[in-house]
Design a protein around this motif. Sequence first.
Motif, PDB file in Angstrom:
ATOM      1  N   ASP A   1       1.042  -1.101  -0.385  1.00 58.20           N
ATOM      2  CA  ASP A   1       0.504   0.334   0.125  1.00 58.20           C
ATOM      3  C   ASP A   1       0.851   0.932   0.148  1.00 58.20           C
ATOM      4  O   ASP A   1       0.287   2.471   0.072  1.00 58.20           O
ATOM      5  N   THR A   2       2.381   1.407  -0.384  1.00 59.78           N
ATOM      6  CA  THR A   2       2.975   2.182  -0.367  1.00 59.78           C
ATOM      7  C   THR A   2       4.309   1.914  -1.617  1.00 59.78           C
ATOM      8  O   THR A   2       4.078   0.435  -1.646  1.00 59.78           O
ATOM      9  N   LEU A   3       4.747   3.404  -1.343  1.00 56.44           N
ATOM     10  CA  LEU A   3       5.250   3.361  -3.149  1.00 56.44           C
ATOM     11  C   LEU A   3       6.720   1.716  -1.944  1.00 56.44           C
ATOM     12  O   LEU A   3       7.302   1.429  -3.382  1.00 56.44           O
ATOM     13  N   PRO A   4       7.153   1.944  -1.169  1.00 56.59           N
ATOM     14  CA  PRO A   4       8.605   1.536  -1.264  1.00 56.59           C
ATOM     15  C   PRO A   4       8.297  -0.028  -0.908  1.00 56.59           C
ATOM     16  O   PRO A   4       8.703  -1.108  -1.742  1.00 56.59           O
ATOM     17  N   ALA A   5       6.825  -0.624  -0.529  1.00 57.81           N
ATOM     18  CA  ALA A   5       7.090  -1.864  -0.188  1.00 57.81           C
ATOM     19  C   ALA A   5       6.537  -2.625  -2.084  1.00 57.81           C
ATOM     20  O   ALA A   5       6.582  -3.446  -2.450  1.00 57.81           O
ATOM     21  N   ALA A   6       5.664  -1.525  -2.529  1.00 56.97           N
ATOM     22  CA  ALA A   6       5.999  -1.929  -4.094  1.00 56.97           C
ATOM     23  C   ALA A   6       7.027  -2.455  -5.338  1.00 56.97           C
ATOM     24  O   ALA A   6       6.960  -2.986  -5.987  1.00 56.97           O
ATOM     25  N   CYS A   7       7.893  -1.009  -4.382  1.00 57.69           N
ATOM     26  CA  CYS A   7       9.203  -1.150  -5.242  1.00 57.69           C
ATOM     27  C   CYS A   7       9.486  -2.982  -5.167  1.00 57.69           C
ATOM     28  O   CYS A   7      10.650  -3.377  -5.567  1.00 57.69           O
ATOM     29  N   LEU A   8       9.805  -2.462  -3.364  1.00 56.51           N
ATOM     30  CA  LEU A   8      10.229  -4.569  -2.731  1.00 56.51           C
ATOM     31  C   LEU A   8       9.369  -5.645  -3.170  1.00 56.51           C
ATOM     32  O   LEU A   8      10.355  -6.877  -3.879  1.00 56.51           O
ATOM     33  N   ALA A   9       8.182  -5.950  -3.906  1.00 56.95           N
ATOM     34  CA  ALA A   9       7.488  -6.735  -4.655  1.00 56.95           C
ATOM     35  C   ALA A   9       8.433  -6.360  -6.177  1.00 56.95           C
ATOM     36  O   ALA A   9       8.016  -8.359  -6.527  1.00 56.95           O
ATOM     37  N   ALA A  10       8.472  -5.342  -6.405  1.00 60.32           N
ATOM     38  CA  ALA A  10       8.546  -5.455  -8.011  1.00 60.32           C
ATOM     39  C   ALA A  10       9.865  -6.354  -8.188  1.00 60.32           C
ATOM     40  O   ALA A  10       9.845  -6.725  -8.998  1.00 60.32           O
ATOM     41  N   LEU A  11      10.976  -5.859  -7.234  1.00 64.10           N
ATOM     42  CA  LEU A  11      12.301  -6.442  -7.046  1.00 64.10           C
ATOM     43  C   LEU A  11      12.759  -8.094  -7.090  1.00 64.10           C
ATOM     44  O   LEU A  11      13.171  -9.074  -7.522  1.00 64.10           O
ATOM     45  N   ALA A  12      11.844  -8.389  -5.730  1.00 65.13           N
ATOM     46  CA  ALA A  12      11.017  -9.779  -5.409  1.00 65.13           C
ATOM     47  C   ALA A  12      11.047 -10.589  -6.733  1.00 65.13           C
ATOM     48  O   ALA A  12      11.316 -11.620  -7.074  1.00 65.13           O
ATOM     49  N   ALA A  13       9.632 -10.218  -7.703  1.00 63.75           N
ATOM     50  CA  ALA A  13       8.684 -10.541  -8.797  1.00 63.75           C
ATOM     51  C   ALA A  13      10.168 -10.182 -10.329  1.00 63.75           C
ATOM     52  O   ALA A  13      10.153 -11.750 -11.041  1.00 63.75           O
ATOM     53  N   CYS A  14      11.013  -9.853 -10.750  1.00 61.98           N
ATOM     54  CA  CYS A  14      12.317  -9.936 -10.996  1.00 61.98           C
ATOM     55  C   CYS A  14      13.187 -11.428 -11.035  1.00 61.98           C
ATOM     56  O   CYS A  14      13.697 -11.654 -11.701  1.00 61.98           O
ATOM     57  N   LEU A  15      13.719 -11.042  -8.984  1.00 59.58           N
ATOM     58  CA  LEU A  15      13.682 -12.405  -9.177  1.00 59.58           C
ATOM     59  C   LEU A  15      13.955 -13.860  -9.645  1.00 59.58           C
ATOM     60  O   LEU A  15      13.979 -14.367 -10.121  1.00 59.58           O
ATOM     61  N   LEU A  16      11.891 -13.645  -9.270  1.00 62.17           N
ATOM     62  CA  LEU A  16      11.402 -14.902  -9.831  1.00 62.17           C
ATOM     63  C   LEU A  16      10.816 -15.164 -10.811  1.00 62.17           C
ATOM     64  O   LEU A  16      10.731 -16.333 -11.266  1.00 62.17           O
ATOM     65  N   ALA A  17      10.772 -14.154 -11.634  1.00 58.66           N
ATOM     66  CA  ALA A  17      11.028 -14.014 -13.587  1.00 58.66           C
ATOM     67  C   ALA A  17      11.642 -14.929 -13.635  1.00 58.66           C
ATOM     68  O   ALA A  17      11.766 -15.588 -14.770  1.00 58.66           O
ATOM     69  N   LEU A  18      13.472 -14.978 -13.293  1.00 63.44           N
ATOM     70  CA  LEU A  18      13.879 -15.864 -13.762  1.00 63.44           C
ATOM     71  C   LEU A  18      13.991 -17.576 -13.695  1.00 63.44           C
ATOM     72  O   LEU A  18      14.643 -18.205 -14.399  1.00 63.44           O
ATOM     73  N   VAL A  19      12.941 -17.902 -12.773  1.00 59.95           N
ATOM     74  CA  VAL A  19      12.681 -18.967 -12.478  1.00 59.95           C
ATOM     75  C   VAL A  19      10.918 -18.959 -13.268  1.00 59.95           C
ATOM     76  O   VAL A  19      11.217 -20.115 -14.071  1.00 59.95           O
ATOM     77  N   THR A  20      10.330 -18.606 -13.088  1.00 56.43           N
ATOM     78  CA  THR A  20       9.064 -18.849 -13.830  1.00 56.43           C
ATOM     79  C   THR A  20       9.127 -18.599 -15.306  1.00 56.43           C
ATOM     80  O   THR A  20       8.584 -19.118 -16.035  1.00 56.43           O
ATOM     81  N   VAL A  21      10.439 -18.047 -16.103  1.00 52.06           N
ATOM     82  CA  VAL A  21      10.549 -17.770 -17.667  1.00 52.06           C
ATOM     83  C   VAL A  21      10.760 -18.966 -18.408  1.00 52.06           C
ATOM     84  O   VAL A  21       9.762 -19.659 -19.081  1.00 52.06           O
ATOM     85  N   HIS A  22      11.020 -20.573 -17.186  1.00 49.14           N
ATOM     86  CA  HIS A  22      11.446 -21.546 -17.671  1.00 49.14           C
ATOM     87  C   HIS A  22       9.995 -22.074 -17.931  1.00 49.14           C
ATOM     88  O   HIS A  22      10.130 -23.144 -18.544  1.00 49.14           O
ATOM     89  N   ALA A  23       9.617 -22.012 -17.002  1.00 50.16           N
ATOM     90  CA  ALA A  23       8.122 -22.835 -16.709  1.00 50.16           C
ATOM     91  C   ALA A  23       7.341 -22.148 -17.817  1.00 50.16           C
ATOM     92  O   ALA A  23       7.244 -23.625 -18.195  1.00 50.16           O
ATOM     93  N   VAL A  24       7.324 -21.480 -18.362  1.00 47.13           N
ATOM     94  CA  VAL A  24       6.440 -20.962 -19.275  1.00 47.13           C
ATOM     95  C   VAL A  24       6.948 -21.168 -20.790  1.00 47.13           C
ATOM     96  O   VAL A  24       6.186 -21.880 -21.401  1.00 47.13           O
ATOM     97  N   VAL A  25       8.661 -21.217 -20.707  1.00 47.63           N
ATOM     98  CA  VAL A  25       8.641 -21.675 -22.054  1.00 47.63           C
ATOM     99  C   VAL A  25       8.620 -23.506 -22.042  1.00 47.63           C
ATOM    100  O   VAL A  25       7.917 -23.694 -23.342  1.00 47.63           O
ATOM    101  N   GLY A  26       8.670 -23.937 -20.955  1.00 49.45           N
ATOM    102  CA  GLY A  26       9.245 -24.838 -20.941  1.00 49.45           C
ATOM    103  C   GLY A  26       7.703 -26.309 -21.516  1.00 49.45           C
ATOM    104  O   GLY A  26       7.267 -27.259 -21.516  1.00 49.45           O
ATOM    105  N   ALA A  27       6.798 -25.083 -20.736  1.00 42.92           N
ATOM    106  CA  ALA A  27       5.651 -26.069 -20.923  1.00 42.92           C
ATOM    107  C   ALA A  27       5.640 -25.635 -22.650  1.00 42.92           C
ATOM    108  O   ALA A  27       4.300 -26.928 -22.900  1.00 42.92           O
ATOM    109  N   ALA A  28       5.077 -24.577 -23.162  1.00 40.47           N
ATOM    110  CA  ALA A  28       5.289 -24.616 -24.238  1.00 40.47           C
ATOM    111  C   ALA A  28       5.681 -25.530 -25.041  1.00 40.47           C
ATOM    112  O   ALA A  28       5.439 -26.379 -26.022  1.00 40.47           O
ATOM    113  N   LYS A  29       6.721 -26.071 -25.121  1.00 44.34           N
ATOM    114  CA  LYS A  29       7.881 -27.273 -25.824  1.00 44.34           C
ATOM    115  C   LYS A  29       7.227 -28.356 -25.086  1.00 44.34           C
ATOM    116  O   LYS A  29       6.578 -28.882 -26.361  1.00 44.34           O
ATOM    117  N   LEU A  30       7.138 -28.703 -24.049  1.00 45.79           N
ATOM    118  CA  LEU A  30       5.669 -29.634 -23.611  1.00 45.79           C
ATOM    119  C   LEU A  30       4.980 -30.056 -24.331  1.00 45.79           C
ATOM    120  O   LEU A  30       4.554 -31.498 -24.659  1.00 45.79           O
TER     121      LEU A  30
END
Length: 257
Positions: free
Chosen positions: A184-213
Amino acid sequence: MTGTPPASTPAARTRGGGLRQASAPRPVAASLRLLRGAAPWKATAYLAGHVLLGPPMFALCTVTLVVTFALNITMLGLPLLLVAAAVLRGCAHIERMRVRLVAEPVQAAYRTVEPTGLLAAVKARWSDPATLRDVACLVVLFVPLLLLDALALALWVTTLALILVPTWYWAVPDGSAIVVLRVDTLPAACLAALAACLLALVTVHAVVGAAKLHSTVVRYVLGPRADPLAEAKRLLAEPGPLARPGLSESTTSHPGG
């Protein structure tokens, strides 16, 4: 006196597996290269296409098959069997064409049917293994493939939404509850966005792998079947060593002849 030799690198001090490990790409670097390419977005379009088109095609094929085989006790069922085969082939063709988004196109492998009458046409189409594989892909495998696509898309889209949360968190009246963090604040939103950027390193393999399968399943089920004896048949069809002109002449000629 000679100077002290420079310290060797970890790759130089190790042998075999150490050298290969040093030359292998790091997982983070591989994820970043994947994110910079078009593969995640093509995979997203491919999976989303099945989530949108899969249920209508499943319903159409299922209703057509049920009605057709229910009316098969009458003569009306015979022409409907041809209609059902045509519906299955049309939907299967859509699935083959969609594979172009993430891989090479899939070729159809139906038998050629000569117009020799209604009964013969029905028998030819429904004795074709390719028609039964259409049923397997569009009806039997629909639920597992849909769950795979929906789960991969949910992870990927959620990650993208969290990356952009600083731009929309304020639009939610009471803030956005993300896991255990209330944004509910900009710092919290930036923290969540930073965590999501790290999470994207994993979920990108999930979406590409699912399409390949998914595309691999479609290629295996709806594509042409490879003949395991094709190589042996090719070798048998080729002329043997005795069929060579020079060798045959030399074996049939006699000295002094």
